[in-house]
Design an enzyme around this catalytic site. Sequence first.
Site, PDB file in Angstrom:
ATOM      1  N   ASP A   1      -6.953   0.150 -15.010  1.00  9.10           N
ATOM      2  CA  ASP A   1      -5.827  -0.742 -15.300  1.00  9.10           C
ATOM      3  C   ASP A   1      -5.636  -0.856 -16.807  1.00  9.10           C
ATOM      4  OD1 ASP A   1      -3.888  -2.654 -15.378  1.00  9.10           O
ATOM      5  OD2 ASP A   1      -4.924  -4.091 -14.102  1.00  9.10           O
TER       6      ASP A   1
ATOM      7  N   HIS B   1       3.626   2.504  -7.090  1.00  7.58           N
ATOM      8  CA  HIS B   1       3.704   1.520  -8.167  1.00  7.58           C
ATOM      9  C   HIS B   1       4.139   2.136  -9.490  1.00  7.58           C
ATOM     10  CE1 HIS B   1       2.803  -1.926 -10.614  1.00  7.58           C
ATOM     11  NE2 HIS B   1       2.063  -1.165 -11.391  1.00  7.58           N
TER      12      HIS B   1
END
Length: 380
Positions: A194, A287
């Site tokens: 991330d 995403h």
Amino acid sequence: MAGAAGLGLGVVALTGRGETDSDPDATVAFYGTHQAGVATTPPSSAAFVTFDLKPGTTRDDLIGLLKIWTGDAARLTHGDPALADSEPELALRPARLTITVGFGPAVFSVADLDDRRPEWLQPLPEFTIDRLQPAWTGGDLLLQVCADEVTTVSHAVRTLSRSVASLVTVRWVQRGFRDAAPGATPRNLMGQVDGTVNLVPDTADFTRLVWDDGATQPWLAGGTSCVVRRIAMELDTWDEIDQAGRELTVGRTISNGAPLTGTDEFDEPDFTAVDAHGLPVIPPSSHIARAHHTHDTERFLRRGYNYDDAPGPGQISNSGLVFVSYQRDVNAQFLPVQGRLAEFDALNTWTTPIGSAVFAIPPGVTAPGGYLGQSLFEAH
């Protein structure tokens, strides 16, 4: 809002490509054109605290509050106790402490300065995926406190909150953490890398897309905007998805965060690539496909932190992401990306925005004797 504007997987994330080693004596300069805690490499621990102004608070009260915070923040970030510090020993390990202050819309109303409130400083539009809870939404003042040691963060939050308790009440507190080996990208609690791509401080893009130039509101030159979104992760059902399903949902591999069309974490994703059956290698619903900017202005700085709170009845986990973004203009940069994610992002099945707030971040204090927000209150 999960992703670039929520989990931020592969769109905007860390300042740089990895975390740093912790040094309890390390300091980050408080004085400067910009507030620290924006371009600063994110430390491992953070607390985000919002306050509501008590009824009857005046413009002079606000200025007094900001002068108190300015003085104490300068001391604490230097490794010195605050003026009325009841635990001065806890101030001696600054551990890269940064203290960043933001203004909600009410600050401008209380100070009778509505004409100086930026157009974007208002609650975000209601998105279909939102399930916002008052306990995590809104606020008149923001304190972002970050450091490499949890004790340092806790002490600074308590000290700064106690010093202005006669003027404000705490609205919400969100605590977060992030960690990774030096030079590596952190992972969120879904197990995904991330923070692969981000704006880099001291570059032309960073200056143009993060720092306000004062063209619309002269007092804000050197400041920015801040969006804080609390994103709950449904980890109990995410755990039921196999590796292939997770990777197709996000558009990146679990092992090293590479896009499904590449081999390295930092490879550019190829959204036009198809497999032997003519199907997109990176699904359009993934995403990273939904979060990918369609215009150069749809980029912003992201500084997210994981949270892992005590689970409620019937839960195994109560976890997620405190998503934090900085950008010059919320409306032009953040909202288009968030709108696409809210419209259709495969990751929305496992992520839910439950908190949201927007703040104006005033410029920094350039030298002792000034105070945070001085350009707003004393602008001519």
